[in-house]
Design a protein around this motif. Structure first.
Motif, PDB file in Angstrom:
ATOM      1  N   ILE A 131      31.061  47.439  38.907  1.00 16.97           N
ATOM      2  CA  ILE A 131      31.159  48.847  38.546  1.00 16.97           C
ATOM      3  C   ILE A 131      31.702  48.967  37.126  1.00 16.97           C
ATOM      4  CG2 ILE A 131      32.126  51.090  39.166  1.00 16.97           C
ATOM      5  CD1 ILE A 131      32.672  49.896  41.979  1.00 16.97           C
ATOM      6  N   GLU A 132      30.938  49.612  36.262  1.00 22.50           N
ATOM      7  CA  GLU A 132      31.379  49.797  34.886  1.00 22.50           C
ATOM      8  C   GLU A 132      31.819  51.241  34.673  1.00 22.50           C
ATOM      9  OE1 GLU A 132      29.974  49.184  30.244  1.00 22.50           O
ATOM     10  OE2 GLU A 132      28.492  48.994  31.837  1.00 22.50           O
ATOM     11  N   GLU A 159      35.251  42.907  49.362  1.00 22.67           N
ATOM     12  CA  GLU A 159      35.697  41.602  48.895  1.00 22.67           C
ATOM     13  C   GLU A 159      35.452  41.492  47.389  1.00 22.67           C
ATOM     14  OE1 GLU A 159      37.251  39.149  50.532  1.00 22.67           O
ATOM     15  OE2 GLU A 159      37.376  40.550  52.221  1.00 22.67           O
ATOM     16  N   PRO A 160      36.354  40.819  46.651  1.00 22.38           N
ATOM     17  CA  PRO A 160      36.208  40.736  45.193  1.00 22.38           C
ATOM     18  C   PRO A 160      34.879  40.142  44.733  1.00 22.38           C
ATOM     19  CG  PRO A 160      38.404  40.049  45.850  1.00 22.38           C
ATOM     20  CD  PRO A 160      37.623  40.223  47.114  1.00 22.38           C
ATOM     21  N   GLY A 161      34.342  39.174  45.466  1.00 19.11           N
ATOM     22  CA  GLY A 161      33.084  38.569  45.060  1.00 19.11           C
ATOM     23  C   GLY A 161      31.874  39.446  45.315  1.00 19.11           C
ATOM     24  N   THR A 162      32.064  40.499  46.106  1.00 21.88           N
ATOM     25  CA  THR A 162      30.955  41.392  46.436  1.00 21.88           C
ATOM     26  C   THR A 162      30.916  42.603  45.513  1.00 21.88           C
ATOM     27  OG1 THR A 162      31.041  40.711  48.756  1.00 21.88           O
ATOM     28  CG2 THR A 162      29.901  42.770  48.271  1.00 21.88           C
ATOM     29  N   VAL A 163      32.050  43.208  45.268  1.00 18.84           N
ATOM     30  CA  VAL A 163      32.136  44.364  44.369  1.00 18.84           C
ATOM     31  C   VAL A 163      33.285  44.134  43.397  1.00 18.84           C
ATOM     32  CG1 VAL A 163      32.416  46.857  44.170  1.00 18.84           C
ATOM     33  CG2 VAL A 163      31.244  45.909  46.169  1.00 18.84           C
ATOM     34  N   GLY A 164      32.959  44.179  42.119  1.00 20.02           N
ATOM     35  CA  GLY A 164      33.961  44.003  41.078  1.00 20.02           C
ATOM     36  C   GLY A 164      33.860  45.111  40.047  1.00 20.02           C
ATOM     37  N   VAL A 165      34.474  44.875  38.897  1.00 21.49           N
ATOM     38  CA  VAL A 165      34.480  45.874  37.826  1.00 21.49           C
ATOM     39  C   VAL A 165      34.138  45.203  36.502  1.00 21.49           C
ATOM     40  CG1 VAL A 165      36.156  47.392  38.958  1.00 21.49           C
ATOM     41  CG2 VAL A 165      36.965  45.585  37.413  1.00 21.49           C
ATOM     42  N   VAL A 166      33.617  46.014  35.604  1.00 19.90           N
ATOM     43  CA  VAL A 166      33.364  45.597  34.230  1.00 19.90           C
ATOM     44  C   VAL A 166      34.435  46.211  33.341  1.00 19.90           C
ATOM     45  CG1 VAL A 166      31.742  45.631  32.298  1.00 19.90           C
ATOM     46  CG2 VAL A 166      30.881  45.509  34.648  1.00 19.90           C
ATOM     47  N   GLN A 180      47.663  48.200  32.667  1.00 16.11           N
ATOM     48  CA  GLN A 180      48.127  48.191  34.055  1.00 16.11           C
ATOM     49  C   GLN A 180      46.950  47.994  35.008  1.00 16.11           C
ATOM     50  OE1 GLN A 180      50.170  51.830  35.149  1.00 16.11           O
ATOM     51  NE2 GLN A 180      49.803  51.498  37.331  1.00 16.11           N
ATOM     52  N   GLN A 181      45.844  48.665  34.731  1.00 14.30           N
ATOM     53  CA  GLN A 181      44.676  48.566  35.604  1.00 14.30           C
ATOM     54  C   GLN A 181      43.994  47.202  35.492  1.00 14.30           C
ATOM     55  OE1 GLN A 181      44.171  50.738  37.872  1.00 14.30           O
ATOM     56  NE2 GLN A 181      45.626  52.245  37.083  1.00 14.30           N
ATOM     57  N   ILE A 182      43.992  46.613  34.310  1.00 20.95           N
ATOM     58  CA  ILE A 182      43.441  45.261  34.158  1.00 20.95           C
ATOM     59  C   ILE A 182      44.242  44.271  35.005  1.00 20.95           C
ATOM     60  CG2 ILE A 182      43.205  43.337  32.542  1.00 20.95           C
ATOM     61  CD1 ILE A 182      42.354  45.415  30.415  1.00 20.95           C
ATOM     62  N   ALA A 183      45.557  44.382  34.957  1.00 22.57           N
ATOM     63  CA  ALA A 183      46.394  43.505  35.781  1.00 22.57           C
ATOM     64  C   ALA A 183      46.112  43.747  37.260  1.00 22.57           C
ATOM     65  CB  ALA A 183      47.866  43.742  35.460  1.00 22.57           C
ATOM     66  N   ARG A 184      45.943  44.997  37.638  1.00 24.65           N
ATOM     67  CA  ARG A 184      45.609  45.339  39.021  1.00 24.65           C
ATOM     68  C   ARG A 184      44.266  44.733  39.432  1.00 24.65           C
ATOM     69  NH1 ARG A 184      43.776  51.513  40.600  1.00 24.65           N
ATOM     70  NH2 ARG A 184      42.919  51.055  42.689  1.00 24.65           N
ATOM     71  N   ALA A 185      43.325  44.722  38.506  1.00 18.58           N
ATOM     72  CA  ALA A 185      41.971  44.255  38.825  1.00 18.58           C
ATOM     73  C   ALA A 185      41.948  42.785  39.183  1.00 18.58           C
ATOM     74  CB  ALA A 185      41.042  44.527  37.647  1.00 18.58           C
ATOM     75  N   GLY A 186      42.651  41.952  38.429  1.00 20.09           N
ATOM     76  CA  GLY A 186      42.723  40.536  38.738  1.00 20.09           C
ATOM     77  C   GLY A 186      41.362  39.911  38.945  1.00 20.09           C
ATOM     78  N   ALA A 187      41.162  39.328  40.117  1.00 16.79           N
ATOM     79  CA  ALA A 187      39.930  38.604  40.421  1.00 16.79           C
ATOM     80  C   ALA A 187      38.717  39.515  40.518  1.00 16.79           C
ATOM     81  CB  ALA A 187      40.102  37.830  41.732  1.00 16.79           C
ATOM     82  N   ARG A 188      38.919  40.805  40.512  1.00 12.39           N
ATOM     83  CA  ARG A 188      37.780  41.732  40.578  1.00 12.39           C
ATOM     84  C   ARG A 188      37.106  41.941  39.219  1.00 12.39           C
ATOM     85  NH1 ARG A 188      37.432  44.015  45.445  1.00 12.39           N
ATOM     86  NH2 ARG A 188      39.275  43.885  46.780  1.00 12.39           N
ATOM     87  N   ILE A 189      37.657  41.405  38.156  1.00 13.68           N
ATOM     88  CA  ILE A 189      36.997  41.519  36.854  1.00 13.68           C
ATOM     89  C   ILE A 189      35.770  40.616  36.865  1.00 13.68           C
ATOM     90  CG2 ILE A 189      37.211  41.248  34.364  1.00 13.68           C
ATOM     91  CD1 ILE A 189      40.242  41.664  34.702  1.00 13.68           C
ATOM     92  N   TYR A 231      40.817  36.272  34.469  1.00 21.43           N
ATOM     93  CA  TYR A 231      39.397  36.201  34.135  1.00 21.43           C
ATOM     94  C   TYR A 231      39.152  35.057  33.164  1.00 21.43           C
ATOM     95  CZ  TYR A 231      34.788  37.573  32.377  1.00 21.43           C
ATOM     96  OH  TYR A 231      33.463  37.590  32.019  1.00 21.43           O
ATOM     97  N   THR A 232      38.194  34.219  33.491  1.00 24.45           N
ATOM     98  CA  THR A 232      37.854  33.071  32.640  1.00 24.45           C
ATOM     99  C   THR A 232      36.379  33.068  32.252  1.00 24.45           C
ATOM    100  OG1 THR A 232      37.430  31.669  34.588  1.00 24.45           O
ATOM    101  CG2 THR A 232      39.670  31.638  33.656  1.00 24.45           C
ATOM    102  N   GLY A 233      35.676  34.163  32.524  1.00 22.53           N
ATOM    103  CA  GLY A 233      34.237  34.211  32.330  1.00 22.53           C
ATOM    104  C   GLY A 233      33.820  34.546  30.914  1.00 22.53           C
ATOM    105  N   PRO A 234      32.537  34.854  30.742  1.00 25.65           N
ATOM    106  CA  PRO A 234      31.977  35.125  29.417  1.00 25.65           C
ATOM    107  C   PRO A 234      32.556  36.384  28.780  1.00 25.65           C
ATOM    108  CG  PRO A 234      30.252  34.681  31.029  1.00 25.65           C
ATOM    109  CD  PRO A 234      31.518  34.863  31.796  1.00 25.65           C
ATOM    110  N   VAL A 235      32.506  36.405  27.472  1.00 28.35           N
ATOM    111  CA  VAL A 235      32.837  37.588  26.684  1.00 28.35           C
ATOM    112  C   VAL A 235      31.541  38.023  26.003  1.00 28.35           C
ATOM    113  CG1 VAL A 235      34.241  38.544  24.830  1.00 28.35           C
ATOM    114  CG2 VAL A 235      35.197  36.791  26.342  1.00 28.35           C
ATOM    115  N   GLU A 236      31.053  39.160  26.408  1.00 30.63           N
ATOM    116  CA  GLU A 236      29.701  39.582  26.048  1.00 30.63           C
ATOM    117  C   GLU A 236      29.746  40.677  24.991  1.00 30.63           C
ATOM    118  OE1 GLU A 236      26.795  39.663  29.441  1.00 30.63           O
ATOM    119  OE2 GLU A 236      26.636  41.746  28.848  1.00 30.63           O
ATOM    120  N   VAL A 237      29.099  40.447  23.864  1.00 24.89           N
ATOM    121  CA  VAL A 237      28.993  41.474  22.827  1.00 24.89           C
ATOM    122  C   VAL A 237      27.793  42.369  23.150  1.00 24.89           C
ATOM    123  CG1 VAL A 237      28.578  41.937  20.383  1.00 24.89           C
ATOM    124  CG2 VAL A 237      30.090  40.064  21.059  1.00 24.89           C
TER     125      VAL A 237
END
Length: 265
Positions: A131-132, A159-166, A180-189, A231-237
């Motif tokens: 969800i963006e 579940e975090p692997g099913t629905v996450g956030v952008v 604060q919300q980024i910290a809350r998101a954690g594995a959902r990013i 979050y350890t994934g890609p950084v997308e421009v």
């Protein structure tokens, strides 16, 4: 460069084959794709192209628009396309107010209900519905999910692997609760996308994004925050800007890499 990804929308008029070749030549490991140019090129053909080039498809844009007619079939197709392309991230732009409606709360409930309906299919396909949230100026016509907190209120039902956030820097940088919300998101990013906020905005705010470093957003601070959240994934421009699109594709890619190295990492 290990985490850098180039979203093809940043060089909108660069043909897919040329984007892929340019990324390979520049040592770019990842690419973000959009459904329309992929469909135009051919889904299976595009999947083969990026796979044989050794590129990771870091996201597919976009699903969503859940407040409009026909959303079910369109989003089911989008999930299938993401799986075919080998990406686990389907970016969702949720949709604006239904035609003739002023009920923003009701529209957000429609979004949550639609995601609940799609979640089992996405999970079965190995695709995360990401969800963006979009800047509030897009709330009426494009996305009633306007903050990261609102996106998480929906995502946390699954579940975090099913629905996450952008986390898209262009859309969330202004929010005084964003860290604060980024910290809350954690594995959902599920994705971190970067574009800068330029002032004054060009006519037509949809095309008002700047390349990294061209505006006022603390892109590195946001990247450090998503990293700290796990979050350890890609950084997308991902940039939508008519002046940028008018440049040669390779020049846009090179400028994106330079801005990323100077202002994001």
């Amino acid at each position: 460069m290990a985490r850098f990804s180039f979203n093809q929308a940043t060089a909108k008029h660069w043909p897919l084959e040329d984007v892929v070749a340019g990324c390979v030549d520049a040592g770019v490991p990842g690419i973000g794709l959009w459904r329309e140019p992929v469909q135009e090129y051919g889904l299976a053909k595009a999947a083969t192209l990026v796979r044989e080039a050794g590129l990771a498809v870091t996201s597919l844009c976009r699903g969503g628009f859940f407040t409009a007619d026909g959303w079910r079939d369109e989003n089911r197709r989008a999930i299938e396309e993401a799986a075919t392309l080998g990406t686990s991230v389907l970016v969702l732009v949720s949709g604006g107010l239904p035609e003739g409606s002023r009920d923003v709360d009701g529209a957000r409930r429609m979004v949550a209900d639609a995601i609940a309906e799609l979640a089992p299919e996405a999970a079965a396909a190995g695709v995360t519905l990401a969800i963006e949230p979009l800047h509030p100026m897009f709330c009426s016509d494009r996305c009633v999910v306007a903050t990261l907190g609102q996106a998480l209120d929906i995502a946390e039902q699954f579940e975090p692997g099913t629905v996450g956030v952008v986390v898209d820097a262009y859309h969330v940088w202004w929010d005084d609760t964003v860290y604060q919300q980024i910290a809350r998101a954690g594995a959902r990013i599920a994705a971190y996308q970067v574009a800068d906020w330029i002032t004054p905005l060009p006519e037509g705010v949809l095309l008002g994004r700047g390349l990294p470093g061209d505006g006022c957003v603390e892109l590195r601070r946001l990247r450090e925050a998503v990293d700290a959240a796990g979050y350890t994934g890609p950084v997308e421009v991902e940039v939508f800007n008519a002046e940028v699109w008018a440049r040669p594709g390779r020049a846009v890619l090179d400028a994106s890499v330079a801005g990323y190295l100077r202002h994001v990492v």
